[in-house]
Write a protein that holds these residues in place. Structure first.
Motif, PDB file in Angstrom:
ATOM      1  N   LEU A  15       0.674  -1.176  -0.045  1.00 24.11           N
ATOM      2  CA  LEU A  15       0.013  -0.101   0.067  1.00 24.11           C
ATOM      3  C   LEU A  15       0.784   1.317   0.008  1.00 24.11           C
ATOM      4  N   SER A  16       0.535   2.369  -0.548  1.00 25.30           N
ATOM      5  CA  SER A  16       1.225   3.407  -0.409  1.00 25.30           C
ATOM      6  C   SER A  16       0.231   4.651  -0.853  1.00 25.30           C
ATOM      7  N   GLY A  17       0.688   5.490   0.280  1.00 21.29           N
ATOM      8  CA  GLY A  17      -0.246   7.096  -0.154  1.00 21.29           C
ATOM      9  C   GLY A  17      -0.482   7.824   1.344  1.00 21.29           C
ATOM     10  N   ARG A  18      -1.679   8.527   1.440  1.00 19.32           N
ATOM     11  CA  ARG A  18      -1.944   9.253   2.631  1.00 19.32           C
ATOM     12  C   ARG A  18      -3.284   9.120   2.764  1.00 19.32           C
ATOM     13  N   VAL A  19      -3.716   8.963   4.227  1.00 21.92           N
ATOM     14  CA  VAL A  19      -5.124   8.903   4.670  1.00 21.92           C
ATOM     15  C   VAL A  19      -5.261   9.991   5.720  1.00 21.92           C
ATOM     16  N   TYR A 242      -3.885   2.174   9.905  1.00 25.63           N
ATOM     17  CA  TYR A 242      -3.799   2.254   8.638  1.00 25.63           C
ATOM     18  C   TYR A 242      -2.095   2.185   8.691  1.00 25.63           C
ATOM     19  N   LEU A 243      -1.367   2.847   9.735  1.00 24.77           N
ATOM     20  CA  LEU A 243       0.068   2.669   9.728  1.00 24.77           C
ATOM     21  C   LEU A 243       0.339   1.225   9.565  1.00 24.77           C
ATOM     22  N   LEU A 244      -0.002   0.329  10.437  1.00 26.83           N
ATOM     23  CA  LEU A 244       0.101  -1.066  10.250  1.00 26.83           C
ATOM     24  C   LEU A 244      -0.265  -1.661   8.813  1.00 26.83           C
ATOM     25  N   ALA A 245      -1.245  -1.087   8.345  1.00 29.31           N
ATOM     26  CA  ALA A 245      -1.756  -1.701   6.864  1.00 29.31           C
ATOM     27  C   ALA A 245      -0.594  -1.354   5.900  1.00 29.31           C
ATOM     28  N   GLY A 246       0.315  -0.126   6.051  1.00 31.13           N
ATOM     29  CA  GLY A 246       1.342   0.371   5.219  1.00 31.13           C
ATOM     30  C   GLY A 246       2.545  -0.692   5.536  1.00 31.13           C
ATOM     31  N   MET A 247       2.912  -1.181   7.070  1.00 34.33           N
ATOM     32  CA  MET A 247       4.024  -1.951   7.384  1.00 34.33           C
ATOM     33  C   MET A 247       3.761  -3.371   6.864  1.00 34.33           C
ATOM     34  N   ARG A 250       4.467  -3.829   3.457  1.00 35.22           N
ATOM     35  CA  ARG A 250       5.644  -3.462   3.173  1.00 35.22           C
ATOM     36  C   ARG A 250       5.541  -2.302   1.978  1.00 35.22           C
ATOM     37  N   GLY A 251       4.540  -1.550   2.439  1.00 30.79           N
ATOM     38  CA  GLY A 251       4.530  -0.221   1.701  1.00 30.79           C
ATOM     39  C   GLY A 251       4.993   1.000   2.363  1.00 30.79           C
ATOM     40  N   ARG A 252       4.158   2.092   2.069  1.00 30.19           N
ATOM     41  CA  ARG A 252       4.627   3.221   2.322  1.00 30.19           C
ATOM     42  C   ARG A 252       3.329   4.324   2.798  1.00 30.19           C
ATOM     43  N   VAL A 253       2.839   4.097   4.088  1.00 31.05           N
ATOM     44  CA  VAL A 253       1.610   5.015   4.214  1.00 31.05           C
ATOM     45  C   VAL A 253       1.849   6.148   5.253  1.00 31.05           C
ATOM     46  N   ALA A 254       1.265   7.373   5.033  1.00 29.15           N
ATOM     47  CA  ALA A 254       1.105   8.418   5.940  1.00 29.15           C
ATOM     48  C   ALA A 254      -0.189   8.656   6.538  1.00 29.15           C
ATOM     49  N   VAL A 255      -0.507   8.975   7.622  1.00 24.56           N
ATOM     50  CA  VAL A 255      -1.664   9.157   8.204  1.00 24.56           C
ATOM     51  C   VAL A 255      -1.599  10.865   8.824  1.00 24.56           C
ATOM     52  N   ASP A 256      -2.425  11.621   8.005  1.00 24.23           N
ATOM     53  CA  ASP A 256      -2.642  13.048   8.365  1.00 24.23           C
ATOM     54  C   ASP A 256      -3.662  13.439   9.434  1.00 24.23           C
ATOM     55  N   GLY A 257      -3.417  14.366  10.129  1.00 22.03           N
ATOM     56  CA  GLY A 257      -4.583  15.067  11.123  1.00 22.03           C
ATOM     57  C   GLY A 257      -4.418  14.153  12.727  1.00 22.03           C
ATOM     58  N   LYS A 409     -11.072   4.441   2.054  1.00 23.63           N
ATOM     59  CA  LYS A 409      -9.523   4.672   2.323  1.00 23.63           C
ATOM     60  C   LYS A 409      -8.443   3.551   2.079  1.00 23.63           C
ATOM     61  N   LEU A 410      -8.894   2.362   2.115  1.00 27.22           N
ATOM     62  CA  LEU A 410      -8.050   1.298   1.599  1.00 27.22           C
ATOM     63  C   LEU A 410      -7.484   1.258   0.132  1.00 27.22           C
TER      64      LEU A 410
END
Ligand code: EPZ
Length: 434
Positions: A15-19, A242-247, A250-257, A409-410
């Motif tokens: 997964l990669s991106g920002r939510v 969501y951070l653990l979904a990225g982990m 083995r992707g790169r996920v950022a969570v804003d707010g 979101k996913l």
């Protein structure tokens, strides 16, 4: 509101991106209950997540006499001069957090009838701390036909000391004390950020609250509370999921707010496992592309310790660690219902009492699995995202209670997800919700 009960996930895609983090379910629910302290006034909440549990609490407040408008994250609760004080069994059994109306009703109406919330997949979930504290404040409590009957001719401010820093009991007594003249002190209080959000609401309504976020909270009640506006804090558990979904993919996920301080315990455990987060004042991101991680030892604890609500999700990630991990669940008496479902996907987990030993494996494979509760369901989705092949997660009703726009979101992060029509398979773990 999404109602599909099954989700097909084609796993193995990083997964990669920002939510953006939703408003916190476990902050919005007590603040909604606090509105009952008002008499002929209104409470306006912003950043309220659109979740099943929020609608259940709104239905409960409407049943008691409140009028509620809820659109695009903003909720207005108009509370009449007179309220009903008997709560309906079907709503209370649907959501344990219904017990949060008990204190406000006793303080406001001098009476309350609340069906005892039953046990659920994560434990027996009694409310004895709530009842003992209300009794100390001057309420008479009887248990008749499985319901709590509470009444009082007048409550008095006092000193309360909890055997365990219970989140719900702390919230119930803070709200009760807000309408009780004098100073009530709560010792061994819960310190979660959601407690501070409730304190913000009570202060805005005219009560004086000090020490919220520490183990000793003091509340000076007012005879009459006033209309107020409150912004709900971000949901630290949803954000961490969501951070653990990225982990796990083995992707790169950022969570804003989200304030990184709310996820400090998780981030320090990830650091120990070899995964370092990048943070700003209102975002957290993990870059796990091509990464591996070590096993770690985790004990769940009341805030600021490692949150029990992240236990199933971190367990999922540790099932794919290079090494062995140990998790000790110290908050709930049986929060391992999800382990059987994890094993169906090839996870190697050994339960020894309230401790599990996880042997990391290089790969897991898709299967049909059933959610037993809200966070177990979220963890099974994480496993499905990482697994080889297809996973069908059933009993999604648990997941819709706590994750707003989960599928959108996913998918925005690249997940390959399809909602399926409800299957024939009965809900393996049917029970009352948290
Ligand atoms: C809140 O539940 C959360 N729910 C839970 O989140 C969370 O897991 C829990 O706090 C712990 O952080 C909401 O805020 C709506 P407790 P609560 O009272 O208040 C025992 C989720 O996934 N206990 O702190 O019910 C209890 O059995 C949900 O969003 C008593 O023995 O939790 C448990 O073992 C799941 N007697 C421990 O204390 C009591 O009177 C902690 O419970 C009260 C609690």
């Amino acid at each position: 509101m999404l109602t599909s009960d099954r989700m097909l996930i084609r796993g193995g895609r990083p997964l990669s991106g920002r939510v953006r983090a939703q408003g916190a379910k476990n902050a919005a629910l007590p603040v909604m209950a606090a509105s009952l302290l008002l008499k002929g006034r209104s409470l306006k909440l912003s950043r309220v997540p659109d979740l099943q549990d929020i609608h259940t609490m709104a239905d409960l407040l409407r049943h008691l006499g409140a009028e509620i408008e809820f659109k695009d994250g903003t909720m207005t609760i108009d509370v009449p001069e007179d309220l009903k004080w008997e709560t309906p069994s079907d709503l209370v059994r649907k959501m344990r957090a219904s017990s949060l109306v008990l204190g406000p009703l006793v303080a406001r109406c001098g009476r309350a009838v609340l069906p005892l919330p039953g046990g659920c997949a994560i434990g027996s979930r009694p409310i004895d701390f709530h009842l003992k504290a209300l009794t100390r404040m001057g309420a008479e409590i009887d248990l008749e036909q499985g319901s709590v009957h509470a009444r009082t001719d007048g409550l008095s401010a006092t000193r309360i000391n909890f055997d365990f820093p219970s989140v719900g009991a702390t919230e119930n007594i803070m709200m009760t004390a807000a309408l009780t003249e004098g100073e009530t002190t709560i010792e061994n209080a819960a310190r979660e950020p959601e407690i501070e959000n409730l304190a913000d609401a009570l202060r805005a309504m005219g009560a004086s609250v000090e020490g919220d976020g520490t183990s000793t909270v003091s509340v000076k009640g007012a005879r009459d509370l006033v209309s107020a506006k409150v912004t709900i804090i971000p949901d630290r558990i949803e954000a961490s999921t969501y951070l653990l979904a990225g982990m796990i993919t083995r992707g790169r996920v950022a969570v804003d707010g989200i304030d990184p301080a709310y996820a400090a315990a998780l981030l320090s455990k990830l650091e120990e496992a070899g995964i370092t987060a990048a943070t700003s004042d209102d975002s957290v991101s993990l870059d796990c592309r091509g990464a591996g991680w070590n096993g770690v030892t985790i004990k769940t604890l009341p805030y600021p310790g490692f949150p029990t609500d992240m236990q199933p999700q971190i367990m999922a990630a540790l099932c794919l660690a290079d090494g062995t991990s140990i998790i000790h669940e110290s908050v709930f008496d049986s929060r391992y219902m999800h382990v059987g479902e994890f094993r169906r996907m090839g996870c190697k987990i050994d339960i020894q009492g309230n401790t599990v030993v996880i042997t990391g494996v290089p790969q897991i494979s898709g299967a049909e699995v059933h959610a037993s509760d809200l966070r177990a369901g979220a963890a099974l989705i994480l496993l499905g995202l990482a697994a080889e092949g297809e996973t069908v997660v059933c009993a999604l009703k648990h997941v819709w209670r706590g994750y707003e726009r989960l599928t959108d979101k996913l998918r925005s992060l690249g997940a390959d997800i399809e909602l399926l029509p409800d299957g024939e398979s009965a809900d393996k773990f049917d029970d009352a919700g948290d």
